[in-house]
Structure formats: C-alpha cells, structure tokens
Design a protein around this motif. Structure first.
Motif, PDB file in Angstrom:
ATOM      1  N   ALA A  23      -2.319  16.534  -0.568  1.00 27.21           N
ATOM      2  CA  ALA A  23      -3.748  16.295  -0.716  1.00 27.21           C
ATOM      3  C   ALA A  23      -4.426  16.091   0.636  1.00 27.21           C
ATOM      4  O   ALA A  23      -3.810  15.647   1.610  1.00 27.21           O
ATOM      5  CB  ALA A  23      -3.978  15.067  -1.599  1.00 27.21           C
ATOM      6  N   ASP A  24      -5.699  16.422   0.705  1.00 29.59           N
ATOM      7  CA  ASP A  24      -6.478  16.224   1.925  1.00 29.59           C
ATOM      8  C   ASP A  24      -6.823  14.752   2.130  1.00 29.59           C
ATOM      9  O   ASP A  24      -7.069  14.316   3.260  1.00 29.59           O
ATOM     10  CB  ASP A  24      -7.766  17.042   1.859  1.00 29.59           C
ATOM     11  CG  ASP A  24      -7.483  18.531   1.778  1.00 29.59           C
ATOM     12  OD1 ASP A  24      -7.230  19.126   2.835  1.00 29.59           O
ATOM     13  OD2 ASP A  24      -7.505  19.082   0.666  1.00 29.59           O
ATOM     14  N   LEU A  25      -6.842  14.004   1.032  1.00 34.30           N
ATOM     15  CA  LEU A  25      -7.184  12.584   1.095  1.00 34.30           C
ATOM     16  C   LEU A  25      -6.475  11.869  -0.047  1.00 34.30           C
ATOM     17  O   LEU A  25      -6.487  12.352  -1.186  1.00 34.30           O
ATOM     18  CB  LEU A  25      -8.707  12.403   0.968  1.00 34.30           C
ATOM     19  CG  LEU A  25      -9.306  11.031   1.250  1.00 34.30           C
ATOM     20  CD1 LEU A  25      -9.012  10.582   2.669  1.00 34.30           C
ATOM     21  CD2 LEU A  25     -10.811  11.066   1.011  1.00 34.30           C
ATOM     22  N   ILE A  26      -5.844  10.736   0.253  1.00 33.00           N
ATOM     23  CA  ILE A  26      -5.118   9.956  -0.749  1.00 33.00           C
ATOM     24  C   ILE A  26      -5.739   8.566  -0.791  1.00 33.00           C
ATOM     25  O   ILE A  26      -5.694   7.821   0.193  1.00 33.00           O
ATOM     26  CB  ILE A  26      -3.620   9.865  -0.411  1.00 33.00           C
ATOM     27  CG1 ILE A  26      -3.025  11.271  -0.268  1.00 33.00           C
ATOM     28  CG2 ILE A  26      -2.869   9.077  -1.475  1.00 33.00           C
ATOM     29  CD1 ILE A  26      -1.652  11.295   0.382  1.00 33.00           C
ATOM     30  N   LEU A  27      -6.332   8.212  -1.922  1.00 31.13           N
ATOM     31  CA  LEU A  27      -7.067   6.964  -2.056  1.00 31.13           C
ATOM     32  C   LEU A  27      -6.199   5.903  -2.717  1.00 31.13           C
ATOM     33  O   LEU A  27      -5.847   6.018  -3.901  1.00 31.13           O
ATOM     34  CB  LEU A  27      -8.342   7.193  -2.882  1.00 31.13           C
ATOM     35  CG  LEU A  27      -9.309   8.249  -2.347  1.00 31.13           C
ATOM     36  CD1 LEU A  27     -10.465   8.446  -3.319  1.00 31.13           C
ATOM     37  CD2 LEU A  27      -9.812   7.874  -0.963  1.00 31.13           C
ATOM     38  N   LEU A  28      -5.837   4.878  -1.961  1.00 31.77           N
ATOM     39  CA  LEU A  28      -5.063   3.759  -2.473  1.00 31.77           C
ATOM     40  C   LEU A  28      -5.982   2.587  -2.769  1.00 31.77           C
ATOM     41  O   LEU A  28      -7.043   2.437  -2.159  1.00 31.77           O
ATOM     42  CB  LEU A  28      -3.991   3.341  -1.463  1.00 31.77           C
ATOM     43  CG  LEU A  28      -3.045   4.431  -0.966  1.00 31.77           C
ATOM     44  CD1 LEU A  28      -1.979   3.829  -0.047  1.00 31.77           C
ATOM     45  CD2 LEU A  28      -2.401   5.182  -2.119  1.00 31.77           C
ATOM     46  N   ASN A  29      -5.547   1.742  -3.692  1.00 31.35           N
ATOM     47  CA  ASN A  29      -6.366   0.596  -4.079  1.00 31.35           C
ATOM     48  C   ASN A  29      -6.081  -0.639  -3.245  1.00 31.35           C
ATOM     49  O   ASN A  29      -6.972  -1.420  -2.939  1.00 31.35           O
ATOM     50  CB  ASN A  29      -6.140   0.268  -5.553  1.00 31.35           C
ATOM     51  CG  ASN A  29      -7.097  -0.807  -6.053  1.00 31.35           C
ATOM     52  OD1 ASN A  29      -8.251  -0.532  -6.332  1.00 31.35           O
ATOM     53  ND2 ASN A  29      -6.636  -2.057  -6.134  1.00 31.35           N
ATOM     54  N   GLY A  30      -4.794  -0.832  -2.883  1.00 33.28           N
ATOM     55  CA  GLY A  30      -4.416  -2.053  -2.180  1.00 33.28           C
ATOM     56  C   GLY A  30      -4.170  -3.192  -3.151  1.00 33.28           C
ATOM     57  O   GLY A  30      -4.183  -3.022  -4.381  1.00 33.28           O
ATOM     58  N   ALA A  31      -3.909  -4.389  -2.611  1.00 32.09           N
ATOM     59  CA  ALA A  31      -3.649  -5.598  -3.400  1.00 32.09           C
ATOM     60  C   ALA A  31      -2.417  -5.438  -4.292  1.00 32.09           C
ATOM     61  O   ALA A  31      -2.348  -6.027  -5.369  1.00 32.09           O
ATOM     62  CB  ALA A  31      -4.869  -5.982  -4.240  1.00 32.09           C
ATOM     63  N   GLY A  32      -1.467  -4.623  -3.857  1.00 30.92           N
ATOM     64  CA  GLY A  32      -0.236  -4.461  -4.619  1.00 30.92           C
ATOM     65  C   GLY A  32      -0.331  -3.507  -5.779  1.00 30.92           C
ATOM     66  O   GLY A  32       0.627  -3.371  -6.558  1.00 30.92           O
ATOM     67  N   PHE A  33      -1.466  -2.807  -5.927  1.00 27.42           N
ATOM     68  CA  PHE A  33      -1.617  -1.874  -7.040  1.00 27.42           C
ATOM     69  C   PHE A  33      -0.860  -0.587  -6.739  1.00 27.42           C
ATOM     70  O   PHE A  33      -0.902  -0.096  -5.617  1.00 27.42           O
ATOM     71  CB  PHE A  33      -3.091  -1.560  -7.278  1.00 27.42           C
ATOM     72  CG  PHE A  33      -3.343  -0.714  -8.488  1.00 27.42           C
ATOM     73  CD1 PHE A  33      -3.545  -1.296  -9.725  1.00 27.42           C
ATOM     74  CD2 PHE A  33      -3.351   0.667  -8.400  1.00 27.42           C
ATOM     75  CE1 PHE A  33      -3.758  -0.524 -10.853  1.00 27.42           C
ATOM     76  CE2 PHE A  33      -3.562   1.460  -9.516  1.00 27.42           C
ATOM     77  CZ  PHE A  33      -3.766   0.858 -10.746  1.00 27.42           C
ATOM     78  N   ALA A  34      -0.218  -0.010  -7.758  1.00 26.23           N
ATOM     79  CA  ALA A  34       0.545   1.234  -7.663  1.00 26.23           C
ATOM     80  C   ALA A  34       1.807   1.009  -6.840  1.00 26.23           C
ATOM     81  O   ALA A  34       1.876   1.315  -5.653  1.00 26.23           O
ATOM     82  CB  ALA A  34      -0.295   2.369  -7.073  1.00 26.23           C
TER      83      ALA A  34
END
Length: 296
Positions: free
Chosen positions: A75-86
């Motif tokens: 992917a050109d961009l990978i969006l993570l949530n943070g705070a231990g999510f995923a």
C-alpha cells in the motif's frame, strides 16, 4: 503493408498500457473502520481505501494471512490506530516510510487499563495491552486522528492538497457537531451508572463524564448462566440502570437484563462497520439511544 499495421497496433498497445499505468490509483490501508471512513472522506475518489479485515472478525485481534500481508505491505499508505489496537502489526514487517500512527499527537491522552487475558471465539487467548484502544469514540480525539490522516495524504501527494484540506474542514465540522450533540444529549448522564458488555467505551465515558463498568462478554453472543450471575453481582455493586451491548444479543439476553432492572442500549463501538450507516450516522444513533435511556 502488414508490418506497418503491426507496428501501429503495437504502439497503440504500449500507449494504452502506459495510460492505464498512469491512471493507477493510490492504495491506502486502514486497520479499522473509522480510519477507513476518515480516509475515504478526505480522498474522495482519488484513491482506493481498503480495510482488509473480514466483516465477522474483530479487527483488534485479526490475524492477516500471507495474501493480506502482501496487500498491506504494497500500500502507498498504512493507517494505524495506536494505543495497542491491531495486535498483528507487532508480528508483521511494515515499510516505515508508509506507516502513519494516527494517534501519535494524542498519546498523552491515552487511558491506561488493567491487563486482562481472555479469548474471543476461536481466536485464541490474548491480553489487552494495558491501554484503552477505541480512541475514535471521543470525537475530539477522532479529529486529531483525521488531521493526522490528512497530513499523511498531503505529505505523500496522494490527492490534491487543497481538496484534501477542504474535505478535512468538512469532516472536522461534522465531528465537532457530533461532539456537541453528545455533550447536550448526555448532560446529567453522569448520575446514571452503566454497564458495558465489553471494555470498549473508556474514551467515550471520559469525554462525557459517564460511569461505565465493564464485563468481558462476547459481542452478540448469549451470556452464560455464570456471566448472568456476574452481571447480577455488578448491578448490585454499582446500582447500574443501563447496559450497553456491542452488538444485538439474543432476545433472551435482553430479557435477562430487563429482569435485573437494566435498560438495554445497542452501542456498536464501530471498529467494524455495523452496516447500519456511516461512522457518524452510527455514533449519532447510539448517542440518541443512550440519551433516551438516561432521560427520566
């Protein structure tokens, strides 16, 4: 004459291929539905936004397969949530230059929780990471995450910056309106103790000064006799009047809660789309239902 025609056909084929390549859209991957929603709002039709987690799987604890990992890595961009999510992101190598931790600016507002080990269906045992992860249930924190997504899109030139900024203004206004709606609708609700069937609502509770105790029930499943006994004990301890369900449970579960003096509110925490509207629409519906439950 055949040779020139063949050459002409070849040139057309090459031009067509180059044109198709030039029209290839950027690809953005999100680890949860709210981030997918924010990205889609910001990008319009200029890129493909993918949320690869199957609809019947909790994205907090999804385990991507080899094909999924390849899709994400490309992917050109990978969006993570943070705070231990995923939790899967700790076991997969991701290209750092294309990864965006959307909650980086709000880490000082993370809510620390107790570490609890339990299981979800057939996903095996896991532990909550000691941080509440559902940041997007606070619209103010969601604004910060949407701004981080917009900044990442602009930094990589995935869409025209002026258009992205205009869309961000509209999205920010919608989230501010959601916050205002919740603030008015839940005024005085801090006097009504509540129970949630799973610890998802910490940021929502903190934002609107609500008292929400949590159980560890499977979303949408019928609670066992032991779980119902735990609920009865918690009702006696807290004086709760409302129970928040992550997903619609069997009718017998609603009846059992009603017998304990609890009013049921279905409040999907939206890590996955519940299929009943967008992120904004679903949260607005949940807020309205909760407001109706706490209003005498």
């Amino acid at each position: 004459m055949a040779a020139p025609k063949s050459l002409f056909a070849f040139v057309l084929l090459v031009c067509s291929t180059l044109s198709a390549a030039a029209q290839d859209r950027a690809r953005v991957v999100a680890v949860n539905y709210p981030l997918q929603y924010f990205a889609e709002r910001l990008l319009g039709d200029t890129a493909d936004v993918l949320f690869p987690v199957p609809a019947d799987v909790d994205p907090s604890f999804w385990r991507p397969g080899i094909a999924d990992i390849s899709l994400i890595q490309e992917a050109d961009l990978i969006l993570l949530n943070g705070a231990g999510f995923a939790t899967w992101i700790d076991r997969v190598s991701l290209p750092r230059s294309r990864v965006v931790q959307t909650s980086a600016a709000i880490e000082d507002q993370f809510i620390v929780t107790e570490s609890i080990t339990h299981s979800h269906g057939d996903g095996g045992e896991h532990s909550h990471e000691g941080l509440a992860a559902y940041t997007w249930l606070d619209p103010v924190l969601a604004i910060a995450q949407a701004e981080a997504v917009a900044a990442a899109i602009n930094a990589r030139g995935i869409a025209p910056q002026a258009e992205v900024n205009d869309r961000l203004d509209a999205l920010r206004a919608d989230l501010e309106m959601l916050d205002e709606t919740a603030t008015v609708a839940l005024e005085g609700a801090n006097t009504v103790p509540m129970i949630a069937t799973h610890p998802r609502y910490q940021y929502f509770a903190h934002r609107y000064d609500l008292s929400i105790s949590a159980l560890e029930w499977e979303a949408g499943a019928a609670p066992s006799d032991t779980e119902l006994a735990d609920l009865e004990t918690l009702v006696a301890k807290t004086g709760a009047k409302i129970i928040l369900w992550e997903a619609e449970p069997p009718a017998a579960a609603i009846d059992a809660a009603t017998a304990l003096g609890l009013q049921s509110v279905i409040f999907p925490p939206m890590a996955q789309s519940d299929g009943n509207g967008t992120y904004l629409e679903a949260l607005t519906t949940s807020i309205e239902a909760l407001s109706a439950a706490v209003t005498p």
